[in-house]
Design a protein around this motif. Structure first.
Motif, PDB file in Angstrom:
ATOM      1  N   ASP A  18       2.231   2.623  -3.227  1.00 50.17           N
ATOM      2  CA  ASP A  18       0.445   2.617  -4.227  1.00 50.17           C
ATOM      3  C   ASP A  18       0.612   3.849  -3.629  1.00 50.17           C
ATOM      4  O   ASP A  18       0.220   4.985  -4.734  1.00 50.17           O
ATOM      5  N   ASP A  19       0.530   4.254  -2.454  1.00 52.78           N
ATOM      6  CA  ASP A  19      -0.196   5.091  -2.187  1.00 52.78           C
ATOM      7  C   ASP A  19       0.790   6.552  -2.112  1.00 52.78           C
ATOM      8  O   ASP A  19       0.305   7.816  -2.272  1.00 52.78           O
ATOM      9  N   PHE A  20       2.049   6.782  -1.677  1.00 51.63           N
ATOM     10  CA  PHE A  20       2.757   7.535  -1.947  1.00 51.63           C
ATOM     11  C   PHE A  20       2.945   8.762  -2.989  1.00 51.63           C
ATOM     12  O   PHE A  20       3.202   9.676  -2.811  1.00 51.63           O
ATOM     13  N   PRO A  21       3.270   8.147  -3.832  1.00 53.07           N
ATOM     14  CA  PRO A  21       3.705   8.551  -5.286  1.00 53.07           C
ATOM     15  C   PRO A  21       2.526   9.549  -4.877  1.00 53.07           C
ATOM     16  O   PRO A  21       2.403  10.937  -5.710  1.00 53.07           O
ATOM     17  N   ALA A  73      -4.590  11.761   2.195  1.00 52.08           N
ATOM     18  CA  ALA A  73      -4.745  10.084   3.058  1.00 52.08           C
ATOM     19  C   ALA A  73      -5.997   9.774   3.988  1.00 52.08           C
ATOM     20  O   ALA A  73      -6.220   8.751   3.777  1.00 52.08           O
ATOM     21  N   THR A  74      -6.407  10.801   4.437  1.00 52.06           N
ATOM     22  CA  THR A  74      -7.352  10.368   5.018  1.00 52.06           C
ATOM     23  C   THR A  74      -8.849   9.979   4.240  1.00 52.06           C
ATOM     24  O   THR A  74      -9.509   8.856   4.792  1.00 52.06           O
ATOM     25  N   SER A  75      -8.311  10.426   2.507  1.00 52.39           N
ATOM     26  CA  SER A  75      -9.696  10.038   2.185  1.00 52.39           C
ATOM     27  C   SER A  75      -9.257   8.154   1.859  1.00 52.39           C
ATOM     28  O   SER A  75      -9.965   7.325   1.278  1.00 52.39           O
ATOM     29  N   ILE A  76      -8.507   8.025   1.649  1.00 51.42           N
ATOM     30  CA  ILE A  76      -7.728   6.722   1.447  1.00 51.42           C
ATOM     31  C   ILE A  76      -7.550   5.719   2.200  1.00 51.42           C
ATOM     32  O   ILE A  76      -8.382   4.881   2.241  1.00 51.42           O
ATOM     33  N   ASN A 111      -7.151   0.829   6.249  1.00 41.96           N
ATOM     34  CA  ASN A 111      -5.642   1.084   6.451  1.00 41.96           C
ATOM     35  C   ASN A 111      -5.189   2.074   6.448  1.00 41.96           C
ATOM     36  O   ASN A 111      -5.204   3.523   5.700  1.00 41.96           O
ATOM     37  N   PHE A 112      -4.594   2.088   7.879  1.00 38.02           N
ATOM     38  CA  PHE A 112      -3.468   3.325   8.004  1.00 38.02           C
ATOM     39  C   PHE A 112      -2.770   4.130   6.873  1.00 38.02           C
ATOM     40  O   PHE A 112      -1.551   4.534   7.649  1.00 38.02           O
ATOM     41  N   THR A 113      -1.967   3.495   6.094  1.00 45.65           N
ATOM     42  CA  THR A 113      -0.374   3.724   6.099  1.00 45.65           C
ATOM     43  C   THR A 113      -0.371   4.612   5.028  1.00 45.65           C
ATOM     44  O   THR A 113       0.393   5.536   5.192  1.00 45.65           O
ATOM     45  N   PRO A 114      -1.028   5.383   4.378  1.00 40.70           N
ATOM     46  CA  PRO A 114      -1.295   6.413   3.989  1.00 40.70           C
ATOM     47  C   PRO A 114      -0.363   7.328   4.723  1.00 40.70           C
ATOM     48  O   PRO A 114      -0.316   8.465   4.088  1.00 40.70           O
ATOM     49  N   ARG A 120       0.769  -1.194  -0.018  1.00 37.85           N
ATOM     50  CA  ARG A 120       0.397  -0.487   0.383  1.00 37.85           C
ATOM     51  C   ARG A 120       0.868   1.385   0.049  1.00 37.85           C
ATOM     52  O   ARG A 120       0.476   2.370  -0.631  1.00 37.85           O
ATOM     53  N   PHE A 121       1.893   0.594   0.731  1.00 35.32           N
ATOM     54  CA  PHE A 121       2.745   2.346   0.757  1.00 35.32           C
ATOM     55  C   PHE A 121       3.314   2.416  -0.841  1.00 35.32           C
ATOM     56  O   PHE A 121       3.235   3.727  -0.892  1.00 35.32           O
TER      57      PHE A 121
END
Ligand code: ADP
Ligand code: MG
Lengths: 304, 252
Positions: free
Chosen positions: A75-78, A256-259, A265-268, A72-73
């Motif tokens: 995916d979400d990071f970029p 990040a909160t909406s993801i 999952n809190f990874t974002p 997830r990290f």
């Protein structure tokens, strides 16, 4: 003069062999190496213990899956990085206005002219008020309240803020500017008051007016002195920009909160934290570098 | 001819209604053109306060101060044009630490007298080299020795081409080796005809350089006389006592 003095002359300092370290340099090098080793070892030990305690806890596997999911990290990071610019832009819009408005408030508080007494009162009330109210409340009240007054219909544009009158992109930054100026004004005021009276006397004795003294002698010293505490305020401003998300501005934290809301999952959020760190750490280094350079430039010796 | 500076029955006190402290008590003094007047007296006798009053850094309570016959102590008068004509050097130098030596010196000529930048720079460098400080133009005050800083402070005041110089214990913060270089500068100024009022603890120097010496005690000018008279045959027992104490401490 005496035998004693002659004797002292005969003891010559150990002569310097080119390419070879003097006794002092050898000692310094040994000491440097030793401190580096000690620092490394103590850091490794501390981190080792922390990691062991955290990963050894019974809840760790669950926390790891919920907060530190590598896939997830990745995916979400970029994606979040794409929103970084929103935070940076809000910061860059607010910071100059905060400096200007904070300085105006600080100067108001420092006026000695009796005609300007009302300004002094205003500045005092202003700083008390905005430092007393939580920033998040200021943002709520101004961000949602003022547009509701419907003072203006249609669009306004001001220094790159803007668009519709009731846009959060207008009132959010204004709320931040109002709140942060109060803190920055106090920092400036402390700086101005820290410049010794003898500096004013020196300037006035040369015929400089009160304003010239302030402009050329007091303020430059005051500002230089408060740059480190000021940078602290701006570091927290960089983070507090995330508070504007409550008005509906989509930036790193909001995204990040909406993801998180979608994936449970809190990874974002961890990724967002990393992004803020990446943003603020160079800023702190910059402050340190600046302070050091300033100190070296104006003083003969730097005591380490 | 009117005196360059005339202090007429000046009174000054600090503090409020209940803790009023008289610091200058009916002080009168005349300084002629090209004259050098030394103020001597124990610490707290009011020397600095008198100099600060002359430079209008402190308002006086009563009396008057005349520069070229004009009352400069009149309440409500704009002090800035008067301060331009009077140079002042402080015990603690009061150099601006954020400016280089050159910037310290050119600030007032450019901002107050509106001299051209290059012209002010030129004049500053010339003054600096006259006082053997030419190589320090780019240095910052913290990088200089006390004696050099004090000489820069003197140059800074001289750059305004003052008609009158006030020097407040300019050597008091220096160690003995550095005192000499600053005193030499003052000697030079005297030889060029500068009118000066200086507070000092250097009695030998006061005796050598001044036309008139004033002994202050608790804000009162107890005695004012040419140095030869004051140092050899003081009229007041208290002057003699003060001089004896100074001699005992090895400063004459
Ligand atoms: N700003 C001030 N407020 C109150 N008292 C002062 C102030 N400046 C000087 N004094 C007092 O005035 C007296 C004379 O001081 P000063 O002129 O500095 O003496 P000197 O220079 O001869 O040592 C001292 O007792 C000092 O405490
Ligand atoms: Mg004094």
């Amino acid at each position: 003069m005496t035998e004693h003095d002659e004797g002292a002359d005969n003891v010559s300092a150990p002569s310097r062999v080119p390419g070879q370290l003097t006794r002092r340099e050898q000692w310094l090098r040994r000491r440097r190496r030793r401190s580096a080793t000690v620092a490394l070892a103590s850091t490794a030990l501390t981190f080792g213990i922390v990691i062991a305690v955290v990963t050894g806890s019974s809840g760790w596997p669950k926390v790891k899956a919920l907060f530190f999911d590598p896939a997830r990290f990745k995916d979400d990071f970029p994606e979040l990085l794409g929103y970084l610019w929103v935070d940076v832009k809000l910061f860059l819009q607010c910071a100059p206005l905060i400096i200007i408005w904070g300085m105006v408030i600080a100067l108001c508080r420092n006026t000695r002219n009796p005609v300007l007494f009302p300004l002094r009162v205003f500045a005092a009330v202003y700083t008390d008020f905005f430092r007393g109210v939580p920033v998040i409340l200021t943002i709520y009240l101004i961000g949602f309240g003022i547009p509701k007054l419907k003072l203006i219909e249609g669009d306004v544009h001001f220094l790159g803020f803007g668009g519709a009158w009731n846009s959060p992109y207008l009132w959010g930054p204004i709320a931040l500017v109002l709140a942060y100026s109060a803190y920055v004004a106090e920092v400036f005021r402390a700086g101005i008051e820290s410049v010794h009276e003898s500096q004013r006397a020196g300037a006035r004795s040369l015929g400089l007016s009160q304003t010239q003294t302030l402009r050329h002698v007091v303020l430059p010293q005051a500002v230089r002195r408060v740059i480190p505490p000021l940078m602290n305020d701006f570091l927290s401003l960089q983070k507090d920009v995330a508070l504007l998300s409550i008005l509906g501005i989509v930036e790193v934290f909001r995204r990040a909160t909406s993801i998180k809301d979608k994936t449970f999952n809190f990874t974002p959020l961890v990724a967002a934290a990393v992004i803020f760190l990446v943003l603020t750490i160079p800023e702190t280094r910059l402050v340190d570098w600046y302070t050091n350079r300033q100190r070296k430039r104006t003083s003969g010796t730097v005591i380490t | 001819m009117t005196a360059k500076l005339r202090i007429d029955d000046v009174q000054k006190s600090f503090g409020g209604k209940h803790d009023r402290k008289v610091v200058l008590d009916h002080v009168s003094l005349e300084v002629g053109e090209h004259e050098v007047v030394c103020l001597i007296g124990a610490s707290g006798s009011g020397k600095s306060t008198l100099l600060r009053c002359i430079n209008l850094l402190e308002p006086i309570d009563d009396g008057a101060i005349f520069l070229d016959g004009v009352d400069i102590s009149e309440p409500g008068l704009d002090a800035d044009p008067i301060r331009r004509r009077i140079g002042m050097v402080f015990q603690s130098y009061n150099l601006f630490p954020h400016m280089s030596v050159l910037e310290n010196i050119t600030l007032a000529p450019t901002k107050v007298l509106h001299h051209d930048k290059a012209e002010a720079r030129e004049a500053a460098l010339e003054l600096l080299s006259r006082f053997s400080l030419a190589d320090k133009a780019a240095a910052y005050p913290d990088q200089l020795s006390g004696g050099q800083q004090q000489r820069v402070a003197i140059v800074r005041a001289l750059a305004m081409k003052p008609e009158l110089m006030l020097l407040d214990e300019v050597t008091a913060a220096l160690d003995p080796v550095l005192v000499g270089e600053v005193l030499n500068v003052i000697r030079d100024m005297r030889n060029e005809g500068m009118t000066m009022v200086l507070a000092t603890h250097e009695m030998g120097f006061a005796r050598e350089i001044s036309d008139q010496v004033c002994f202050l005690k608790d804000g009162v000018v107890l005695e004012s006389a040419p140095p030869d008279q004051l140092f050899t045959a003081p009229a007041h027992a208290e002057t003699a006592e003060f001089l004896e104490r100074v001699i005992a401490s090895g400063r004459l």
